[in-house]
Write an enzyme that holds these catalytic residues in place. Sequence first.
Site, PDB file in Angstrom:
ATOM      1  N   HIS A   1       0.800  -1.291   0.177  1.00 17.46           N
ATOM      2  CA  HIS A   1      -0.035  -0.018  -0.130  1.00 17.46           C
ATOM      3  C   HIS A   1       0.766   1.028   0.139  1.00 17.46           C
ATOM      4  CE1 HIS A   1       0.703  -1.630   3.944  1.00 17.46           C
ATOM      5  NE2 HIS A   1       0.766  -0.194   4.468  1.00 17.46           N
TER       6      HIS A   1
ATOM      7  N   HIS B   1       1.163   4.952   1.046  1.00 22.96           N
ATOM      8  CA  HIS B   1       0.438   6.212   2.213  1.00 22.96           C
ATOM      9  C   HIS B   1       0.301   7.383   1.427  1.00 22.96           C
ATOM     10  CE1 HIS B   1       0.578   3.861   5.871  1.00 22.96           C
ATOM     11  NE2 HIS B   1       1.527   3.039   5.319  1.00 22.96           N
TER      12      HIS B   1
END
Length: 147
Positions: free
Chosen positions: A102, A104
């Site tokens: 992922h 951020h």
Amino acid sequence: MKGNNCVFCNIIQGEAQAYLVYQDELVSAFLDISPINDGHVLVVPNVHAADLATLEDETAKQMFVTAKRLAAALRAALSGVEGINLLLADGQMAGQTVFHSHLHVIPRFAGDGVGFPHGNRQNPPTEAAMASICERLSERLRSIDNS
Ligand code: AMP
Ligand code: ZN
């Protein structure tokens, strides 16, 4: 494909709650449950990929493009956003805690006190070490590009 007991897969499948900001065929973006600052968003691949090594290039591209758009949206939608940090922790040593890769997207506000330790290394590498690293890296990159 869905990862076993993966919280981000559960969110993408609609089996766990999240504040979904954006979704397309490749990526999803939702608010971080424990935001560094208000508006902290995570951009994740829809297909489970534990880390960068297992992430498809097309999906990686879409993650970055989505983060770029989110950065513009955060600046427009939230008052006081004066900067954006993009951060991807790849591997436990880098601080990764959820093993569904992922990116951020973290809005930054004046005086928010968020620290990121870069540019202040006490013992910088020698010119020879820099040249050696550059050579090894560019050579390895060529073989990765051709694989
Ligand atoms: P990292 O340390 O880079 O692996 O970041 C994992 C991030 O996922 C942390 O910032 C967590 O707050 C966030 N997180 C964990 N579980 C959830 C969840 N259910 N919904 C949204 N964000 C989450
Ligand atoms: Zn997953």
